[in-house]
Design a protein around this motif. Structure first.
Motif, PDB file in Angstrom:
ATOM      1  N   ALA A 154       0.834  -1.204   0.000  1.00  0.00           N
ATOM      2  CA  ALA A 154       0.000   0.000   0.000  1.00  0.00           C
ATOM      3  C   ALA A 154       0.868   1.253   0.000  1.00  0.00           C
ATOM      4  N   GLY A 155       0.572   2.154  -0.940  1.00  0.00           N
ATOM      5  CA  GLY A 155       1.292   3.413  -1.036  1.00  0.00           C
ATOM      6  C   GLY A 155       2.650   3.323  -1.703  1.00  0.00           C
ATOM      7  N   ARG A 156       3.045   2.155  -2.192  1.00  0.00           N
ATOM      8  CA  ARG A 156       4.362   1.984  -2.782  1.00  0.00           C
ATOM      9  C   ARG A 156       4.275   1.866  -4.307  1.00  0.00           C
ATOM     10  N   HIS A 157       5.422   2.045  -4.946  1.00  0.00           N
ATOM     11  CA  HIS A 157       5.567   1.755  -6.370  1.00  0.00           C
ATOM     12  C   HIS A 157       6.099   0.327  -6.468  1.00  0.00           C
ATOM     13  N   VAL A 158       5.429  -0.504  -7.246  1.00  0.00           N
ATOM     14  CA  VAL A 158       5.808  -1.904  -7.380  1.00  0.00           C
ATOM     15  C   VAL A 158       6.163  -2.191  -8.832  1.00  0.00           C
ATOM     16  N   PHE A 159       7.289  -2.875  -9.029  1.00  0.00           N
ATOM     17  CA  PHE A 159       7.683  -3.327 -10.360  1.00  0.00           C
ATOM     18  C   PHE A 159       7.446  -4.834 -10.450  1.00  0.00           C
ATOM     19  N   VAL A 160       6.772  -5.253 -11.502  1.00  0.00           N
ATOM     20  CA  VAL A 160       6.558  -6.673 -11.770  1.00  0.00           C
ATOM     21  C   VAL A 160       7.359  -7.021 -13.016  1.00  0.00           C
ATOM     22  N   VAL A 161       8.248  -8.007 -12.897  1.00  0.00           N
ATOM     23  CA  VAL A 161       9.128  -8.374 -14.001  1.00  0.00           C
ATOM     24  C   VAL A 161       8.605  -9.649 -14.656  1.00  0.00           C
ATOM     25  N   GLY A 162       8.272  -9.575 -15.942  1.00  0.00           N
ATOM     26  CA  GLY A 162       7.803 -10.753 -16.659  1.00  0.00           C
ATOM     27  C   GLY A 162       6.750 -10.395 -17.681  1.00  0.00           C
ATOM     28  N   GLY A 163       6.581 -11.267 -18.667  1.00  0.00           N
ATOM     29  CA  GLY A 163       5.628 -10.994 -19.726  1.00  0.00           C
ATOM     30  C   GLY A 163       4.573 -12.064 -19.907  1.00  0.00           C
ATOM     31  N   GLY A 164       4.484 -13.010 -18.973  1.00  0.00           N
ATOM     32  CA  GLY A 164       3.503 -14.084 -19.078  1.00  0.00           C
ATOM     33  C   GLY A 164       2.237 -13.804 -18.291  1.00  0.00           C
ATOM     34  N   ASN A 165       1.317 -14.764 -18.320  1.00  0.00           N
ATOM     35  CA  ASN A 165       0.049 -14.588 -17.613  1.00  0.00           C
ATOM     36  C   ASN A 165       0.239 -14.413 -16.108  1.00  0.00           C
ATOM     37  N   SER A 166       1.190 -15.154 -15.525  1.00  0.00           N
ATOM     38  CA  SER A 166       1.409 -15.031 -14.076  1.00  0.00           C
ATOM     39  C   SER A 166       1.808 -13.610 -13.708  1.00  0.00           C
ATOM     40  N   ALA A 167       2.674 -13.001 -14.518  1.00  0.00           N
ATOM     41  CA  ALA A 167       3.091 -11.621 -14.248  1.00  0.00           C
ATOM     42  C   ALA A 167       1.922 -10.665 -14.415  1.00  0.00           C
ATOM     43  N   GLY A 168       1.108 -10.869 -15.458  1.00  0.00           N
ATOM     44  CA  GLY A 168      -0.054 -10.018 -15.669  1.00  0.00           C
ATOM     45  C   GLY A 168      -1.052 -10.116 -14.539  1.00  0.00           C
TER      46      GLY A 168
ATOM     47  N   ALA B  22      12.421   4.471  -7.194  1.00  0.00           N
ATOM     48  CA  ALA B  22      11.996   3.866  -5.935  1.00  0.00           C
ATOM     49  C   ALA B  22      10.948   2.800  -6.207  1.00  0.00           C
ATOM     50  N   GLY B  23      11.042   1.690  -5.489  1.00  0.00           N
ATOM     51  CA  GLY B  23      10.038   0.656  -5.647  1.00  0.00           C
ATOM     52  C   GLY B  23      10.511  -0.701  -5.171  1.00  0.00           C
ATOM     53  N   MET B  24       9.581  -1.644  -5.139  1.00  0.00           N
ATOM     54  CA  MET B  24       9.870  -3.029  -4.786  1.00  0.00           C
ATOM     55  C   MET B  24       9.607  -3.910  -5.994  1.00  0.00           C
ATOM     56  N   LEU B  25      10.066  -5.167  -5.920  1.00  0.00           N
ATOM     57  CA  LEU B  25      10.178  -5.983  -7.117  1.00  0.00           C
ATOM     58  C   LEU B  25       9.505  -7.340  -6.922  1.00  0.00           C
ATOM     59  N   PHE B  26       8.642  -7.713  -7.876  1.00  0.00           N
ATOM     60  CA  PHE B  26       8.064  -9.054  -7.949  1.00  0.00           C
ATOM     61  C   PHE B  26       8.538  -9.666  -9.272  1.00  0.00           C
ATOM     62  N   VAL B  27       9.188 -10.820  -9.191  1.00  0.00           N
ATOM     63  CA  VAL B  27       9.868 -11.390 -10.352  1.00  0.00           C
ATOM     64  C   VAL B  27       9.177 -12.670 -10.821  1.00  0.00           C
ATOM     65  N   MET B  28       8.760 -12.677 -12.089  1.00  0.00           N
ATOM     66  CA  MET B  28       8.156 -13.860 -12.719  1.00  0.00           C
ATOM     67  C   MET B  28       8.666 -13.955 -14.143  1.00  0.00           C
ATOM     68  N   ILE B  29       9.896 -14.447 -14.285  1.00  0.00           N
ATOM     69  CA  ILE B  29      10.565 -14.416 -15.583  1.00  0.00           C
ATOM     70  C   ILE B  29      10.810 -15.820 -16.122  1.00  0.00           C
ATOM     71  N   GLY B  30       9.904 -16.713 -15.885  1.00  0.00           N
ATOM     72  CA  GLY B  30      10.083 -18.070 -16.366  1.00  0.00           C
ATOM     73  C   GLY B  30      10.432 -19.000 -15.228  1.00  0.00           C
ATOM     74  N   SER B  31      10.566 -20.263 -15.539  1.00  0.00           N
ATOM     75  CA  SER B  31      10.730 -21.249 -14.488  1.00  0.00           C
ATOM     76  C   SER B  31      11.758 -22.304 -14.874  1.00  0.00           C
ATOM     77  N   GLU B  32      12.267 -22.980 -13.843  1.00  0.00           N
ATOM     78  CA  GLU B  32      13.215 -24.068 -14.017  1.00  0.00           C
ATOM     79  C   GLU B  32      12.629 -25.318 -13.380  1.00  0.00           C
ATOM     80  N   PRO B  33      12.647 -26.437 -14.103  1.00  0.00           N
ATOM     81  CA  PRO B  33      11.998 -27.654 -13.577  1.00  0.00           C
ATOM     82  C   PRO B  33      12.681 -28.158 -12.316  1.00  0.00           C
ATOM     83  N   ARG B  34      11.877 -28.662 -11.406  1.00  0.00           N
ATOM     84  CA  ARG B  34      12.409 -29.214 -10.155  1.00  0.00           C
ATOM     85  C   ARG B  34      12.725 -30.694 -10.368  1.00  0.00           C
ATOM     86  N   THR B  35      13.838 -30.942 -11.014  1.00  0.00           N
ATOM     87  CA  THR B  35      14.207 -32.324 -11.348  1.00  0.00           C
ATOM     88  C   THR B  35      15.604 -32.698 -10.886  1.00  0.00           C
ATOM     89  N   ASP B  36      16.252 -31.864 -10.071  1.00  0.00           N
ATOM     90  CA  ASP B  36      17.597 -32.197  -9.612  1.00  0.00           C
ATOM     91  C   ASP B  36      17.618 -33.542  -8.888  1.00  0.00           C
TER      92      ASP B  36
END
Length: 561
Positions: free
Chosen positions: A373-387, A461-475
């Motif tokens: 609330a009251g902040r500038h937020v940056f969302v990183v990503g171009g997919g549906n999750s980011a939108g 100024a702002g905070m960051l939410f990052v959704m730039i793709g994913s890596e499979p959990r297969t290690d």
């Protein structure tokens, strides 16, 4: 929430009277029902009763109220925290198109049919869903768990996220606030290890200091011992949409089903604030609600769930697979469905890693939205999750900026989301830009952005939410199951590719979703070539169960047990 207002605005006296009567009869003890013919009358009525918070704005649309959507938009501007709902007569089908258009561009949340008579349960079902949506935005209410800690402590953020995603009603209290200090004093904790977790729903309240996930699961009563000698029909790894789809179908069809999940139900989809294009939910559904409903469904059919245990390796012999778990235990199953999903890819900017959970969040982090609330937020990503995250955060933040590396969203985001983002006044989209750095003291305070065309850098100024793709959990299956060079599991015909793992050992070809180990199947985001949609993941989970049945039948036919 007690005393919040339900506002009905309609010039059509019949619609206004019927709706007001039903709302007052059913909800009058907990909410103030306000009726008006236009926005000014509604504002005056709210002022006269003390200016309560507005939970829902019901605006009529029809012959008597042809400008109903404009009226709603005006009122919603005055009460942005309310849920905006179009109220229509049954059979007024000409209102459908403008309503759907308004929902698509974010100017309307829902629509309901005006009540047709006394105790119209279809109407009340819709109203209850709306009120549940509003109350979930507000927080408060019953708190099964209370957390006391520092707002920007990554451990506290992790706990809040886990509780929210698992739909456990909880409250968070800053350790330095009067409420937090009083709570710690009541618990007799003078110098506790934060965060402190108070589990209130057990017969005896449990107090935990800086608990691990395993300690929390044990306090919740979820950490039952697993029988290492039992052989289950199927073990499912991962409780995202694919795993939950497999769990529902396996258990409902009588298979002895064990489901292992190291975090929260829902996977990446569980962090989505609103999924609008999933079949059967015309006004959308949150990822956590969809996932939790699927979990309850599988549980009701007989699936045994084990939470907070990570699977560390896969092995076995004589047609029985053994899954080693992070706590040193193991389980066995005749078949395995790997639906471990994917983790959000890190942003790769070294100075930002120190701010993870303290201004840099991976995924939607729905539990953190109110703190914006009251902040500038940056969302990183171009997919549906980011939108979807940008839309959700715009309800709280002063400004949301979506940062996209491409020159367009057309190839990566659904059209309805693009149109909604364009219509939201608090959201703007910047193309051909990337995050180059960030600075702050205790929390991230500024973000450094680089224009990919000119190379110019700006600091904002702002905070960051990052959704730039994913890596499979297969290690955990590296060297055991065939993977492509990015780590996705190869299945079916794709096993003829360049994966690195033992060759396919049988004369028959592998089934469509079968991995390089017979009887081990993969579904959802973890699989190479999967479609990154919730519906397709659920479908793959269901298909995997069909293949499980075939494999079990073949084992039975060969005499294997």
């Amino acid at each position: 929430m007690t005393g919040a207002a339900l506002v009905v605005v309609a010039r059509d006296a019949g619609v206004r009277t019927a709706t007001t009567r039903e709302l007052d009869r059913r909800y009058g003890c907990d909410y103030r029902v306000v009726a008006a013919a236009d926005p000014e009358e509604a504002t005056a009525a709210l002022r006269a009763c003390g200016g309560p918070a507005v939970a829902v704005l019901f605006g009529a649309l029809g012959d008597g109220d042809p400008d109903g959507l404009d009226v709603l938009r005006t009122l919603h501007g005055r009460h942005p925290g309310a849920v905006a709902v179009a109220l229509v007569r049954w059979g007024a089908f000409e209102t459908a198109r403008p309503i759907f258009e308004a929902i698509t561009v974010g100017r309307l949340d829902r629509w309901v049919y005006a009540p047709q008579g006394r105790a119209d349960e279809e109407f009340h079902r819709s109203v209850t869903e709306v009120l549940d949506e509003w109350s979930s935005r507000q927080g408060g209410g019953f708190e099964a768990v209370r957390v006391v800690g520092d707002r920007w402590d990554p451990h506290a953020q992790h706990l809040r996220d886990q509780l929210t995603r698992n739909r456990i009603p909880s409250g968070f209290y800053e350790a330095g606030s009067p409420e937090g200090r009083e709570m710690l004093a009541d618990l007799g904790l003078e110098d506790p290890r934060l965060p402190v977790v108070l589990v209130r729903f057990r017969p005896e309240q449990t107090v935990l200091q800086a608990p691990t996930d395993l300690e929390l699961a044990e306090a919740f009563g979820l950490f039952d011992p697993l029988d290492p000698d039992a052989v289950h029909d199927v073990a499912i790894v991962g409780a995202g949409p694919a795993g939950l789809g497999a769990s529902v179908y396996a258990a409902s069809e009588g298979l002895d089903t064990l489901h292992l999940e190291c975090e929260a139900v829902g996977g990446q989809a569980g962090t989505s604030s609103l999924i609008r294009n999933y079949l059967g939910f015309p006004t959308g559904v949150s990822g956590s609600r969809l996932a939790f409903s699927a979990y309850q469904q599988a549980w009701a059919f007989g699936t045994r769930f084990s939470f907070m245990r990570a699977v560390t390796s896969l092995g076995g012999e004589d047609g029985v697979h053994r899954l080693a778990l992070g706590d040193g235990s193991s389980v066995r199953a005749r078949t395995v469905v790997v639906a471990s999903g994917a983790a959000w890819r890190r942003i790769g900017v070294p100075e930002l890693e120190a701010f993870t959970g303290r201004g840099v969040f991976y995924g939607a982090a729905v539990s953190e939205a109110p703190a914006m609330a009251g902040r500038h937020v940056f969302v990183v990503g171009g997919g549906n999750s980011a939108g979807q995250a940008a839309v959700h955060l715009s309800r709280y933040a002063e400004q949301v900026t979506l940062l996209v590396r491409r020159a367009s969203l057309a190839e990566t985001m659904s059209d309805y989301l693009i149109r909604e983002l364009e219509a939201l006044p608090r959201v703007d989209v910047r193309y051909r830009v990337q995050v180059a750095g960030g600075r702050g003291s205790d929390v991230l305070e500024t973000v450094v952005l680089r224009d990919l065309d000119t190379g110019a850098q700006t600091e904002e100024a702002g905070m960051l939410f990052v959704m730039i793709g994913s890596e499979p959990r297969t290690d955990w299956v590296a060297g055991t199951l065939a993977r492509d060079r990015w780590g996705f599991l190869l299945t079916g015909p794709d096993l003829a590719g360049d994966g690195v793992a033992p060759a396919w050992p049988l004369a028959r070809p592998p089934a469509l979703l079968e991995t390089s180990t017979p009887g081990v199947f993969a579904a959802g985001d973890v699989r190479q070539g999967s479609v990154k949609r919730v519906a397709s993941a659920v479908g793959e989970g269901a298909l995997a169960v069909t293949l499980v049945h075939a494999h079990l039948a073949a084992l039975a036919g060969s005499g294997a047990r």
